[in-house]
Design a protein around this motif. Structure first.
Motif, PDB file in Angstrom:
ATOM      1  N   ARG A 112       0.869  -1.189   0.000  1.00 21.25           N
ATOM      2  CA  ARG A 112       0.000   0.000   0.000  1.00 21.25           C
ATOM      3  C   ARG A 112       0.888   1.215   0.000  1.00 21.25           C
ATOM      4  O   ARG A 112       1.849   1.283   0.761  1.00 21.25           O
ATOM      5  N   THR A 113       0.549   2.188  -0.839  1.00 25.23           N
ATOM      6  CA  THR A 113       1.319   3.422  -0.882  1.00 25.23           C
ATOM      7  C   THR A 113       0.436   4.564  -1.358  1.00 25.23           C
ATOM      8  O   THR A 113      -0.571   4.350  -2.016  1.00 25.23           O
ATOM      9  N   LEU A 114       0.840   5.756  -1.013  1.00 25.21           N
ATOM     10  CA  LEU A 114       0.075   6.955  -1.324  1.00 25.21           C
ATOM     11  C   LEU A 114       0.584   7.583  -2.614  1.00 25.21           C
ATOM     12  O   LEU A 114       1.788   7.742  -2.799  1.00 25.21           O
ATOM     13  N   ALA A 115      -0.333   7.932  -3.513  1.00 25.78           N
ATOM     14  CA  ALA A 115       0.027   8.609  -4.761  1.00 25.78           C
ATOM     15  C   ALA A 115       0.247  10.090  -4.470  1.00 25.78           C
ATOM     16  O   ALA A 115      -0.654  10.778  -3.996  1.00 25.78           O
ATOM     17  N   MET A 116       1.447  10.570  -4.766  1.00 25.75           N
ATOM     18  CA  MET A 116       1.859  11.932  -4.445  1.00 25.75           C
ATOM     19  C   MET A 116       1.950  12.791  -5.708  1.00 25.75           C
ATOM     20  O   MET A 116       2.033  12.263  -6.820  1.00 25.75           O
ATOM     21  N   PRO A 117       1.978  14.117  -5.555  1.00 20.85           N
ATOM     22  CA  PRO A 117       2.076  15.001  -6.725  1.00 20.85           C
ATOM     23  C   PRO A 117       3.280  14.707  -7.624  1.00 20.85           C
ATOM     24  O   PRO A 117       3.184  14.850  -8.844  1.00 20.85           O
ATOM     25  N   SER A 118       4.384  14.264  -7.061  1.00 18.42           N
ATOM     26  CA  SER A 118       5.572  13.964  -7.873  1.00 18.42           C
ATOM     27  C   SER A 118       5.377  12.740  -8.772  1.00 18.42           C
ATOM     28  O   SER A 118       6.174  12.505  -9.679  1.00 18.42           O
TER      29      SER A 118
END
Length: 131
Positions: free
Chosen positions: A16-22
């Motif tokens: 599980r991971t968070l989608a970031m602006p980068s």
């Protein structure tokens, strides 16, 4: 409680991971290559556990994106070891997006990944029997 919009995931939650602006383009859509890289990481985790050692990705079978990922969504990768050969494994992989600040989960994409077990010299080795 999470609500699954597209059936239920197949396999075990592996990453599980968070989608970031980068990880996104100018419109806030997450790059497909980033999603695929996370799927590859999850396969590496699951296949290394099964092989009890080093593995590499040998192939990724057909992949298409059904729904976009957006900045802030949580990417959930599910894996299932479908087949074990002498030195390789085929894993079914599904990528699901838990939408930002929501309990909605939607399937983004899926694919089959072929992973090969390697020995300490980087040569293919037999996948050990389960047990």
């Amino acid at each position: 409680m999470v609500h699954y919009a597209d059936g239920r995931p197949i396999g075990d939650l592996t990453l599980r991971t968070l989608a970031m602006p980068s990880d996104a383009n100018a419109a806030g859509d997450i790059f497909g290559g980033w999603v695929m890289a996370q799927m590859d990481l999850a396969c590496g985790i699951r296949a290394a556990e099964r092989a009890k050692g080093r593995v590499v990705t040998a192939a990724v079978k057909e992949m298409s994106f059904a729904k976009p990922m957006k900045v802030g969504d949580t990417l959930c990768i599910y894996t299932h070891v479908e087949r074990v050969g002498r030195t390789s494994m085929t894993l079914k992989v599904e990528a699901w997006a838990q939408r930002y600040l929501s309990d909605l989960m939607e399937k983004v994409t899926h694919a089959d990944f072929v992973m090969v077990a390697l020995d300490s010299e980087g040569k293919p080795k037999a996948v050990p029997a389960e047990g």
